[in-house]
Design an enzyme around this catalytic site. Structure first.
Site, short mmCIF file in Angstrom:
data_model
loop_
_atom_site.label_atom_id
_atom_site.label_comp_id
_atom_site.label_asym_id
_atom_site.label_seq_id
_atom_site.Cartn_x
_atom_site.Cartn_y
_atom_site.Cartn_z
N THR A 158 18.16 -2.84 -13.90
CA THR A 158 17.26 -1.75 -13.52
C THR A 158 18.05 -0.56 -13.00
OG1 THR A 158 15.19 -1.23 -12.39
CG2 THR A 158 16.73 -2.63 -11.18
N SER A 171 10.41 -8.14 -9.61
CA SER A 171 10.85 -9.05 -10.67
C SER A 171 11.15 -10.47 -10.18
CB SER A 171 12.05 -8.47 -11.40
OG SER A 171 11.65 -7.31 -12.09
N GLY A 177 13.42 11.88 -19.54
CA GLY A 177 14.42 11.02 -18.90
C GLY A 177 14.58 9.73 -19.70
N THR A 208 13.16 20.76 -18.40
CA THR A 208 14.46 21.17 -18.93
C THR A 208 14.45 20.94 -20.44
OG1 THR A 208 15.40 20.34 -16.87
CG2 THR A 208 16.97 20.85 -18.63
N ASP A 251 11.46 -2.89 -21.98
CA ASP A 251 10.56 -1.86 -21.40
C ASP A 251 9.73 -1.25 -22.52
OD1 ASP A 251 11.43 -2.01 -18.73
OD2 ASP A 251 13.08 -0.60 -19.10
N ALA A 281 13.01 6.84 -19.47
CA ALA A 281 11.76 6.22 -19.92
C ALA A 281 11.22 6.94 -21.15
CB ALA A 281 10.74 6.26 -18.79
N LYS A 310 20.72 1.05 -16.39
CA LYS A 310 20.23 0.67 -17.72
C LYS A 310 21.09 1.24 -18.84
CE LYS A 310 15.43 0.01 -16.39
NZ LYS A 310 14.03 0.25 -16.70
P1 ATR Z 1 13.49 8.01 -15.86
O1 ATR Z 1 14.89 7.66 -16.29
O2 ATR Z 1 12.83 6.96 -15.02
O3 ATR Z 1 12.65 8.43 -16.99
P2 ATR Z 1 14.44 10.56 -14.91
O4 ATR Z 1 15.63 10.46 -15.81
O5 ATR Z 1 14.66 10.94 -13.52
O6 ATR Z 1 13.63 9.21 -14.84
O7 ATR Z 1 13.41 11.52 -15.64
C1 ATR Z 1 12.37 12.07 -15.01
C2 ATR Z 1 11.73 13.15 -15.88
O8 ATR Z 1 10.73 13.73 -15.09
C3 ATR Z 1 12.68 14.25 -16.30
O9 ATR Z 1 12.36 14.65 -17.60
C4 ATR Z 1 12.37 15.37 -15.30
O10 ATR Z 1 12.52 16.68 -15.79
P3 ATR Z 1 13.98 17.38 -15.91
O11 ATR Z 1 14.57 16.83 -17.16
O12 ATR Z 1 13.69 18.82 -15.98
O13 ATR Z 1 14.72 16.99 -14.67
C5 ATR Z 1 10.91 15.14 -15.05
N1 ATR Z 1 10.56 15.64 -13.71
C6 ATR Z 1 10.83 15.06 -12.53
N2 ATR Z 1 10.35 15.80 -11.51
C7 ATR Z 1 9.75 16.89 -12.06
C8 ATR Z 1 9.02 18.01 -11.54
N3 ATR Z 1 8.81 18.16 -10.23
N4 ATR Z 1 8.53 18.90 -12.43
C9 ATR Z 1 8.73 18.75 -13.75
N5 ATR Z 1 9.39 17.71 -14.31
C10 ATR Z 1 9.90 16.78 -13.49
#
Ligand code: ATR
Length: 295
Positions: A71, A26, A138, A162, A111, A140, A75
Site C-alpha cells: 500500500t 487489511s 494520480g 495538473t 485494486d 488510482a 505501490k
Molecule cells: P492516488 O495515488 O491515491 O490516486 P494522488 O497521486 O495523490 O493519489 O492523486 C490525487 C489526485 O487528486 C491528483 O490528480 C491531484 O491533482 P494534481 O495532479 O493536480 O495534484 C488530485 N487532487 C488532490 N487534491 C486536489 C485539490 N484540492 N484540487 C484538485 N485536485 C486535487
C-alpha cells in the site's frame, strides 16, 4: 479462534508492506477470511521505511511468505523488486498484491480488478463502448483508466488540476490499448465541462470529499451532471460524498468505493490461495468486512 490457538509450526505468513499502516483494515479483513475458511494463514502489517524496501522484499522471499499486499507509498516503487509483474500492472504502474512461487515474486494489481467488479455490482453498468470521465490523475486514476480501457470503453477523458499528469495517463492508454481513445483536460478548461456532462460514466479518483473534509467536492458548479449518468466515487468514508449526493440529486445512479476496498482484498486472497471464492462464500465474508469498518 484465539491467535495462540491458531498459530502452529505449519502456519503460513501473509501481510502488508506500507507506511503508515496503523489504520489499515487489511489485517482484520484477511485474518477473518482465513478464520472463516479455515485457511492456516496469519496476516500481519510490515511497516517499512523507503530505504529498506528492497531488503524487506528480499527478506520476505527468504522466509518463504505466501505473498503480501503493498500500500501507500510503495505501490509503484515495489515493482522494481518483483520478478514478474503482470502486463496490466505494468501499464497501471502499480502493484498491490504479490505472490511467491518457487523462488520468484509475481506482482498483480487487484485494486483495479476490485474496482471493476464493485462498479458492475454497484451500478449494473459495464464499460464496453462507453464514454467515461475520470476526475484526478494520480495512482488510482491510472489503474482505473487502464482497467476501463482494457474492458472496452470507447472514450476516456482524464480531467485533472495538473494537465500534464492527465496527459501522461492518456498517452499510456493511447500508446498501448488500441481500442480506447483517451484525452486529457485541465479542471478549469471549458471543454472538460462539456465532456463531463456528455459522459456515460463519471469517476472520482481524488481524495477530495473524504472524511474529515466532507463538505467539499472535486468539481465546482460549472460541472453539470446529466440525468441517467452513472457516477462512482472511489471514496468510502463517508459512504455518500458531496460529489455523490449532488449526482444523485441530478438523477444519476451512484456507487461508492466500499466494494472496491472489499474486492481488492478478496482477489488478493484468491491469488494467494489459488481458491476461487464462491458467491455464497463472498456473501458470508461481507458482513465481517462491514463490522470491521464500523469498529
Ligand atoms: P492516488 O495515488 O491515491 O490516486 P494522488 O497521486 O495523490 O493519489 O492523486 C490525487 C489526485 O487528486 C491528483 O490528480 C491531484 O491533482 P494534481 O495532479 O493536480 O495534484 C488530485 N487532487 C488532490 N487534491 C486536489 C485539490 N484540492 N484540487 C484538485 N485536485 C486535487
Amino acid at each position: 479462534m484465539k491467535i495462540d490457538d491458531r498459530v502452529s509450526g505449519k502456519t503460513r505468513l501473509v501481510g502488508i508492506i506500507g507506511n503508515p499502516l496503523e489504520h489499515s483494515i487489511s489485517p482484520y479483513l484477511h485474518n477473518s477470511i482465513s478464520s472463516l475458511l479455515g485457511v492456516d494463514f496469519i496476516y500481519v502489517p510490515f511497516r517499512v521505511e523507503k530505504e529498506s524496501l528492497e531488503n524487506a522484499v528480499k527478506g520476505l522471499k527468504a522466509i518463504n511468505v505466501v505473498g503480501f499486499n503493498v500500500t501507500i507509498p510503495y505501490k509503484k516503487d515495489i515493482m522494481k523488486f518483483i520478478d514478474d509483474n503482470t502486463k496490466e500492472a505494468l501499464l497501471m504502474g502499480a502493484v498491490n498484491t504479490v505472490k511467491y512461487i518457487e523462488g520468484r515474486f509475481y506482482g498483480y494489481n487487484t485494486d483495479a480488478e476490485g474496482f471493476s467488479r464493485a462498479f458492475k455490482e454497484g451500478t449494473g453498468g459495464s464499460f464496453k463502448g462507453k464514454k467515461v470521465a475520470i476526475i484526478g490523475a494520480g495512482g488510482a486514476a491510472r489503474a482505473i483508466a487502464v482497467k476501463i480501457a482494457v474492458e472496452g470503453a470507447s472514450n476516456i477523458a482524464l480531467i485533472n488540476r495538473t494537465l500534464s499528469k492527465a496527459s501522461d495517463i492518456s498517452d499510456i492508454i493511447n500508446n498501448n490499448i488500441r481500442e480506447a481513445a483517451a484525452s486529457s483536460y485541465a479542471l478549469d478548461d471549458a471543454k472538460a465541462k462539456k465532456v463531463f456532462s456528455e459522459s456515460d460514466i463519471i469517476i472520482n479518483t481524488t481524495s477530495i470529499g473524504m472524511y474529515p473534509e466532507i463538505n467539499v467536492s472535486p468539481i465546482d458548479a460549472s460541472f453539470v451532471f446529466s440525468k441517467g449518468q452513472i457516477v462512482y466515487d472511489a471514496i468510502y468514508n463517508p459512504l455518500e460524498t458531496k460529489f455523490l449526493e449532488e449526482a444523485k440529486k441530478a438523477g444519476c445512479k451512484t456507487s461508492n468505493g466500499l466494494g472496491m476496498l472489499f474486492y481488492q482484498g478478496i482477489y488478493a486472497y484468491e491469488i494467494w490461495t489459488g481458491i476461487k471464492l464462491s458467491e455464497d462464500r463472498i456473501k458470508d465474508i461481507y458482513p465481517s468486512f462491514l463490522s470491521i469498518l464500523k469498529n
